[in-house]
Design an enzyme around this catalytic site. Structure first.
Site, PDB file in Angstrom:
ATOM      1  N   SER A  60      34.047  35.866  56.730  1.00 42.57           N
ATOM      2  CA  SER A  60      35.424  36.213  57.120  1.00 42.57           C
ATOM      3  C   SER A  60      36.415  35.118  56.783  1.00 42.57           C
ATOM      4  O   SER A  60      36.067  33.933  56.748  1.00 42.57           O
ATOM      5  CB  SER A  60      35.494  36.457  58.626  1.00 42.57           C
ATOM      6  OG  SER A  60      34.721  37.565  58.971  1.00 42.57           O
TER       7      SER A  60
ATOM      8  N   GLU B  34      22.206  42.621  59.765  1.00 48.00           N
ATOM      9  CA  GLU B  34      22.866  42.311  61.040  1.00 48.00           C
ATOM     10  C   GLU B  34      22.680  43.476  62.021  1.00 48.00           C
ATOM     11  O   GLU B  34      22.370  43.274  63.189  1.00 48.00           O
ATOM     12  CB  GLU B  34      24.360  42.049  60.817  1.00 48.00           C
ATOM     13  CG  GLU B  34      25.103  41.768  62.120  1.00 48.00           C
ATOM     14  CD  GLU B  34      26.570  41.439  61.914  1.00 48.00           C
ATOM     15  OE1 GLU B  34      27.165  41.937  60.938  1.00 48.00           O
ATOM     16  OE2 GLU B  34      27.125  40.677  62.734  1.00 48.00           O
TER      17      GLU B  34
ATOM     18  N   GLN C 140      27.100  31.916  58.501  1.00 44.08           N
ATOM     19  CA  GLN C 140      27.552  32.939  57.562  1.00 44.08           C
ATOM     20  C   GLN C 140      29.027  32.710  57.246  1.00 44.08           C
ATOM     21  O   GLN C 140      29.871  32.870  58.133  1.00 44.08           O
ATOM     22  CB  GLN C 140      27.359  34.309  58.247  1.00 44.08           C
ATOM     23  CG  GLN C 140      27.875  35.493  57.499  1.00 44.08           C
ATOM     24  CD  GLN C 140      27.929  36.717  58.420  1.00 44.08           C
ATOM     25  OE1 GLN C 140      28.146  36.607  59.630  1.00 44.08           O
ATOM     26  NE2 GLN C 140      27.753  37.895  57.856  1.00 44.08           N
TER      27      GLN C 140
END
Lengths: 326, 399
Positions: B127, B243, B124
């Site tokens: 961030s 998530e 993923q």
């Protein structure tokens, strides 16, 4: 997961409607609200809720008692409900005559201190169920002629008395001591959850209204995070409480499983209610510290409840349940 | 005809009896990370071969097309077995459901079958160094190419298992003229594409499970957009919701459990010390609450409900508990916790747990963010005044 169904929601709404009460009902050691107690018994049958119908009760079970206990805690109600429900069910299980207790005309109470000290609702009760968990015995004591000293209590919503049990008529009854202890701890946890939930609601509402620095104080992280921590404590403790209620309602639950769950619920809910009611005063600021507001009444009940029905060996037993050798 | 729940359970039990890896028997995530990922791939492929992968996924992408009650049955049967959730939470628990919900027919048929067989592991790329708690502040850009594709430039960070991954779902800014949440797009990224550089980051524990990922003019095609251009925030929200669901199903806790600490106390004779007994009792009460709460949330998830913001409570509880239990371990182990014989295979466990605990208060949203979520979305408290709402992203103050 939750032990409650739609019918329990209806019972909850009925109890809440009836006990909605103002804080002037908080007794100042003058006894609980007798008129309200009569209505709770006559209209909703709370005193005999879990007592079998053949013995004069309504024939429901522990889950229904849990609902009422939560509502009594929510309202911070001065009420003998908790003690008379636990003691009444123990007496009923032992085959005693509990008709008057089921109607709420006679008040029973329960204590775990063999010397008759600090008996909750001992100032008003007619009969005492005295539980010796270690010795696995339960006795019933008639309180008619027993000398009593009503105590000055930190908690203004539940009285206590020292009872002079020397020479009082007592006899053993046939009911498992551990089940009485588990029920007392579990229903106390329900009261604590109800109280904690109400404190969080009023604190959240206050923080949303109260404006300082041009903003509601609840928009400041310092206050918002305090309230979020109260929510975390409440919901974690509620998980332990609901688990204990489900196990106590199941007659097939083994003694150690029931003991572990009810002690865990008491420990969790005692801590949660203490922290939440204490932080509730903080969220309200100055007003929360006055007699103008009932924040301190919840805090008082939380501190006194945290040492109610405690046999003194919780840490030792809970460590054993965690697997620690003795 | 749909397989009965009882038949399904028997099939799961049979599979686990032959191919299951008892918890703790797999190569250690911490000490042999590459072997752990390899074992995870083998396990997932065997599951797929046995017709047990993708329980709730549609049949046309290789799933079983069954209801959530079958996932619950699988979870119950696999208690005590290694599930390799650390490797697969992101790909199977988060990327897969997003592609199922928002992917084109082509994307679904191309990516989901190999994801389900672990032929391709996903990560993923969300961030960034400047966009952690404030994810919508990301500055990685995707600039349109002449042929309808995009060129991506920027830096990502904290990317778990990027160094073992084949593909990723990536967020990049496609229109800095729009407000911060509105100019973001989600893309599929090939981790082997030219311009992708992965550099493992060493964590406080000494492990290197996450990475920095540098994106230097990485080319993606027009078919790699997931959902609509400039609507990536919706996709990101869906991914973060999944998530929460995945973590509710398979919570990630500390490697130091209360059971392990109690066993240590029993071995070392610290059982009658009243301070230890009280601390163990306190930890037991905390652990019971966290476990029972997790069960409450998992029950919601398994009947198909989004646990929503309440999952934040589970996260906060897991962080608190890990801190409490690892502190207790240090108390019980004494000097052995901080200095050990290198020949002792269990030597560093207590120190590892103590160093691991803070990560649970940061990863997946810091404790402070979780508290804000609970305050605003569960309690309904007024929001903090926001300086970045409805302002074009390029005019915002950053740093």
């Amino acid at each position: 997961m939750t032990p409650y169904t739609d019918e329990h929601d209806q019972l909850r709404a009925s109890v809440r409607g009836l006990v909605r009460t103002d804080r002037s009902r908080a007794r100042e050691n003058t006894g609980h609200d007798v008129t309200l107690w009569r209505r709770m018994c006559d209209e909703l049958g709370v005193a005999g809720l879990a007592i079998p119908e053949v013995q004069g009760g309504a024939g429901f079970g522990v889950v229904e008692l849990a609902v009422v206990a939560e509502e009594v805690g929510r309202a911070n109600l001065p009420s003998p409900f908790l003690t008379t429900a636990v003691a009444g069910l123990a007496l009923a299980a032992a085959g005693e005559d509990v008709g008057a207790i089921a109607r709420g005309e006679r008040l029973a109470t329960v204590s775990f201190s063999p010397d008759g000290r600090h008996v909750p609702d001992g100032d008003v009760a007619d009969v005492l169920v005295l539980v010796d968990v270690t010795g696995a015995s339960v006795e019933v004591v008639e309180l008619g002629g027993v000398p009593r000293t009503a105590l000055t209590t930190m908690d203004l919503t539940r009285g206590q008395a020292h009872l002079d049990l020397r020479g009082a008529p007592r006899r053993e009854i046939d009911v498992p001591a551990h089940r009485v202890a588990a029920l007392a701890a579990t229903l106390l946890a329900c009261e604590q959850i109800g109280g904690a939930e109400r404190v969080l609601e009023t604190s959240t509402a206050y923080a949303s209204q109260r404006v300082q620095f041009g903003r509601p104080v609840g928009s400041f992280q310092a206050v918002k995070h305090l309230l979020a921590d109260m929510l975390v404590d409440l919901e974690l403790a509620r998980s332990a409480q609901q688990h204990a209620v489900a196990l106590a309602a199941d007659t097939g639950t083994s003694a150690p499983v029931l003991d572990a769950a009810s002690r865990t619920a008491r420990a969790a809910c005692s801590r949660a209610f203490t922290r939440i009611s204490s932080d509730g005063i903080r969220v309200h600021g100055g007003i929360g510290y006055t007699w103008e507001h009932d924040a301190h009444l919840y805090f008082r009940r939380a501190r006194a409840s945290a040492v109610l029905f405690t046999p003194g060996d919780d840490a030792d037993r809970l460590a054993a349940y965690a697997g620690l050798a003795s | 005809m749909t397989e009965t729940l009882a038949d399904f359970r028997r099939r799961v039990a049979d599979f686990l009896a032959h191919h299951g890896c008892p918890a703790g028997a797999a190569p250690s995530r911490s000490r042999r990370p590459a072997d752990h990922v390899a074992a995870a791939r083998v396990h997932q492929r065997a599951l797929a071969d046995a017709g047990l992968a993708g329980i709730t996924w549609p049949v046309e992408v290789g799933g079983l097309g069954l209801g959530p009650e079958y996932r619950q049955a699988f979870a119950e049967e696999s208690a005590g077995f290694e599930t390799f959730s650390a490797v697969f939470t992101i790909g199977l628990g988060m990327c897969g459901p997003v592609l199922l919900a928002l992917g084109t027919a082509d994307q679904r048929s191309r990516y989901l079958p190999p994801l389900l067989r672990a032929d391709e592991v996903w990560c993923q790329l969300f961030s960034e160094p400047g966009a952690g708690s404030d994810l919508a502040g990301l500055t990685t850009t995707a600039v349109p190419d002449d042929d309808g594709g995009w060129r991506i430039r920027g830096q990502k960070v904290w990317t778990t298992y990027a160094h073992h991954s084949d593909r990723a779902l990536l967020l990049a800014r496609t229109d800095p003229g729009k407000a911060k949440h509105r100019g973001i797009t989600m893309f599929v990224l090939d981790m082997t594409a030219p311009g992708v550089t992965v550099r493992p980051l060493r964590q406080a524990t000494g492990d290197a499970e996450f990475n920095e990922v540098f994106l230097d003019d990485v080319r993606v095609g027009p078919d790699d957009v997931v959902g609509a251009v400039d609507e990536g925030w919706r996709a990101a929200t869906l991914m973060l919701m999944n998530e929460r669901v995945a973590l509710a199903d398979n919570p990630i806790g500390s490697p130091v459990t209360l059971d392990a600490v109690v066993a240590l106390a029993n071995r070392t004779g610290r059982t009658t010390d009243p301070v230890v007994r009280k601390a163990v009792a306190d930890a037991y009460v905390a652990q019971q609450q966290a476990e029972l709460f997790a069960r409450r949330i998992a029950g919601e998830v398994r009947v198909g409900r989004d646990p929503g913001a309440l999952a934040s409570i589970g996260k906060l509880a897991a962080g608190r508990l890990a801190t409490q239990v690892s502190a207790l371990a240090l108390e019980v182990a004494g000097p052995d916790a901080v200095a050990w014989d290198p020949a002792d295979p269990d030597g560093g466990l207590w120190a590892y747990g103590e160093l691991y605990a803070p990560s649970l208060s940061i990863a997946g949203g810091t404790e402070q963010i979780q508290r804000t979520v609970l305050g605003e979305r569960v309690l309904g408290l007024p929001r903090e005044p926001q300086a970045d709402r409805d302002v074009p992203f390029r005019e915002l103050r950053r740093g």
